[in-house]
Design a protein around this motif. Structure first.
Motif, PDB file in Angstrom:
ATOM      1  N   TYR A  35       6.069   2.866   8.968  1.00 11.97           N
ATOM      2  CA  TYR A  35       5.285   3.004  10.025  1.00 11.97           C
ATOM      3  C   TYR A  35       5.873   3.474  11.399  1.00 11.97           C
ATOM      4  O   TYR A  35       6.800   2.902  11.581  1.00 11.97           O
ATOM      5  CB  TYR A  35       4.324   1.894  10.313  1.00 11.97           C
ATOM      6  CG  TYR A  35       3.280   1.627   8.927  1.00 11.97           C
ATOM      7  CD1 TYR A  35       3.657   0.988   8.333  1.00 11.97           C
ATOM      8  CD2 TYR A  35       1.961   2.061   9.178  1.00 11.97           C
ATOM      9  CE1 TYR A  35       2.747   0.323   7.111  1.00 11.97           C
ATOM     10  CE2 TYR A  35       1.140   1.516   8.203  1.00 11.97           C
ATOM     11  CZ  TYR A  35       1.604   0.856   7.192  1.00 11.97           C
ATOM     12  OH  TYR A  35       0.566   0.496   6.117  1.00 11.97           O
ATOM     13  N   GLY A 101      -3.000  -0.959  -7.537  1.00 12.80           N
ATOM     14  CA  GLY A 101      -2.828  -1.194  -6.115  1.00 12.80           C
ATOM     15  C   GLY A 101      -4.163  -1.234  -5.419  1.00 12.80           C
ATOM     16  O   GLY A 101      -5.357  -1.065  -5.751  1.00 12.80           O
ATOM     17  N   GLN A 108       0.522  -6.456   3.196  1.00  6.97           N
ATOM     18  CA  GLN A 108       1.873  -6.107   3.388  1.00  6.97           C
ATOM     19  C   GLN A 108       2.304  -6.950   4.501  1.00  6.97           C
ATOM     20  O   GLN A 108       1.620  -7.494   5.397  1.00  6.97           O
ATOM     21  CB  GLN A 108       1.284  -4.501   4.107  1.00  6.97           C
ATOM     22  CG  GLN A 108       1.107  -3.675   3.129  1.00  6.97           C
ATOM     23  CD  GLN A 108       0.944  -2.070   3.890  1.00  6.97           C
ATOM     24  OE1 GLN A 108       1.430  -1.967   5.007  1.00  6.97           O
ATOM     25  NE2 GLN A 108       0.080  -1.263   3.218  1.00  6.97           N
TER      26      GLN A 108
ATOM     27  N   ARG B  91     -10.232  -1.109   3.472  1.00 10.87           N
ATOM     28  CA  ARG B  91      -9.173  -0.769   2.643  1.00 10.87           C
ATOM     29  C   ARG B  91      -9.788  -0.955   1.142  1.00 10.87           C
ATOM     30  O   ARG B  91     -10.126  -1.693   0.777  1.00 10.87           O
ATOM     31  CB  ARG B  91      -7.952  -1.398   2.731  1.00 10.87           C
ATOM     32  CG  ARG B  91      -6.555  -0.678   2.288  1.00 10.87           C
ATOM     33  CD  ARG B  91      -5.413  -1.485   2.275  1.00 10.87           C
ATOM     34  NE  ARG B  91      -5.291  -2.223   0.982  1.00 10.87           N
ATOM     35  CZ  ARG B  91      -4.562  -2.998   0.655  1.00 10.87           C
ATOM     36  NH1 ARG B  91      -3.448  -3.244   1.806  1.00 10.87           N
ATOM     37  NH2 ARG B  91      -4.226  -3.641  -0.362  1.00 10.87           N
ATOM     38  N   THR B  93      -8.702   1.262  -2.630  1.00 12.12           N
ATOM     39  CA  THR B  93      -7.814   1.276  -3.611  1.00 12.12           C
ATOM     40  C   THR B  93      -6.484   1.753  -3.312  1.00 12.12           C
ATOM     41  O   THR B  93      -5.307   1.572  -3.789  1.00 12.12           O
ATOM     42  CB  THR B  93      -8.205   1.874  -4.855  1.00 12.12           C
ATOM     43  OG1 THR B  93      -8.502   3.323  -4.533  1.00 12.12           O
ATOM     44  CG2 THR B  93      -9.108   1.145  -5.626  1.00 12.12           C
ATOM     45  N   ALA B  94      -6.482   2.422  -2.056  1.00 14.39           N
ATOM     46  CA  ALA B  94      -5.345   3.079  -1.462  1.00 14.39           C
ATOM     47  C   ALA B  94      -4.306   1.938  -0.959  1.00 14.39           C
ATOM     48  O   ALA B  94      -4.977   0.918  -0.413  1.00 14.39           O
ATOM     49  CB  ALA B  94      -5.515   4.134  -0.398  1.00 14.39           C
ATOM     50  N   SER B  95      -3.022   2.052  -1.362  1.00 12.81           N
ATOM     51  CA  SER B  95      -2.249   0.950  -0.854  1.00 12.81           C
ATOM     52  C   SER B  95      -2.040   0.802   0.792  1.00 12.81           C
ATOM     53  O   SER B  95      -1.810  -0.007   1.409  1.00 12.81           O
ATOM     54  CB  SER B  95      -0.648   1.095  -1.433  1.00 12.81           C
ATOM     55  OG  SER B  95      -0.879   0.874  -2.867  1.00 12.81           O
ATOM     56  N   LYS B  96      -2.156   2.003   1.418  1.00 10.96           N
ATOM     57  CA  LYS B  96      -1.729   2.071   2.828  1.00 10.96           C
ATOM     58  C   LYS B  96      -2.815   1.539   3.681  1.00 10.96           C
ATOM     59  O   LYS B  96      -4.073   1.426   3.344  1.00 10.96           O
ATOM     60  CB  LYS B  96      -1.581   3.511   3.196  1.00 10.96           C
ATOM     61  CG  LYS B  96      -2.892   4.660   3.215  1.00 10.96           C
ATOM     62  CD  LYS B  96      -2.322   5.923   3.556  1.00 10.96           C
ATOM     63  CE  LYS B  96      -3.589   6.862   3.622  1.00 10.96           C
ATOM     64  NZ  LYS B  96      -3.302   8.140   3.920  1.00 10.96           N
ATOM     65  N   LEU B  97      -2.275   1.076   4.841  1.00 12.77           N
ATOM     66  CA  LEU B  97      -3.347   0.544   5.996  1.00 12.77           C
ATOM     67  C   LEU B  97      -3.547   1.707   7.035  1.00 12.77           C
ATOM     68  O   LEU B  97      -2.644   2.462   7.340  1.00 12.77           O
ATOM     69  CB  LEU B  97      -2.712  -0.698   6.585  1.00 12.77           C
ATOM     70  CG  LEU B  97      -2.570  -1.909   5.571  1.00 12.77           C
ATOM     71  CD1 LEU B  97      -1.804  -2.836   6.468  1.00 12.77           C
ATOM     72  CD2 LEU B  97      -3.951  -2.325   5.209  1.00 12.77           C
TER      73      LEU B  97
END
Lengths: 119, 109
Positions: A35, A101, A108, B91, B93-97
């Motif tokens: 990020y 996922g 995280q 959020r 199912t996508a892993s990203k935030l």
């Protein structure tokens, strides 16, 4: 556990120089995220890997940026050549992705960040 | 991902409960609500997450409305160390935030 480790913690460089940021994820985690945080744009995802494979690099600003993950315990983010607008705090995060996922257990964990200043 | 609306800043007296609201009216059925915070000069820190039931852990409580269009993060006894920017992040199912602008909470003596 030492958590996510990033190096260097601070980097000052001159425009045009190559910059390499490093990240060691938490042991056992299989997803890694890079990020960038600036005052103007806030926190934004650049790229993320799952099992060392880049999954989404849509946030990478341009060809000057590249990221690699040669093994499960190391990743680099490289900027070549660097520009003053690249000045930001760069965070690395890792998580354990199970199945497809995005599930509730895929938390995280962020590193302390690398503060980059390009003059 | 759903859009979120959070107040830009809030104050709270030390020892009192801090209630941080978040509006996520476009949240979809499979999206969890995550809360992270970022203390000055540090990386974001996970706090709590939930789907539709209220959740509590050692850090905070999360109250999600029945229609799931909004939620409230509660820090039951705020301390000076809770001064930070708090992010509400739907959020799926996508892993990203996807981080928004968050709420800057200032805890005062």
């Amino acid at each position: 556990d030492a958590g996510v480790i990033q190096s260097p913690r601070h980097e000052v460089t001159e425009m045009g120089q190559e910059v390499t940021l490093r990240c060691k994820p938490i042991s056992g985690h299989n997803s890694l995220f890079w990020y960038r945080q600036t005052m103007m744009r806030g926190l934004e995802l650049l790229i993320y890997f799952n099992n060392n494979v880049p999954i989404d690099d849509s946030g990478m600003p341009e060809d000057r940026f590249s990221a690699k993950m040669p093994n499960a315990s190391f990743s680099t983010l490289k900027i070549q050549p660097s520009e003053p607008r690249d000045s930001a705090v760069y965070f690395c995060a890792s998580s354990l992705r199970v199945g497809w996922g995005g599930g509730p257990k895929e938390t995280q964990y962020f590193g302390p960040g690398t503060r980059l200043l390009v003059l | 991902d759903a859009k979120t609306t959070q107040p830009p800043s809030m104050d709270c007296a030390e020892g009192r409960a801090a209630n941080l609201p978040c509006n996520h009216s476009t949240i979809s059925g499979n999206e969890y609500v995550y809360w992270y915070r970022q203390i000055h000069s540090q990386g974001p820190q996970y706090i709590i997450h939930g789907l539709k039931n209220n959740e509590t852990n050692e850090m905070a409580s999360l109250i999600i409305t029945e229609d799931r269009k909004s939620s409230t993060l509660i820090l039951p006894h705020a301390t000076l160390r809770d001064t930070a920017v708090y992010y509400c992040i739907p959020r799926g199912t996508a892993s990203k935030l996807t981080f928004g602008t968050g709420t800057r909470l200032q805890v005062t003596l």
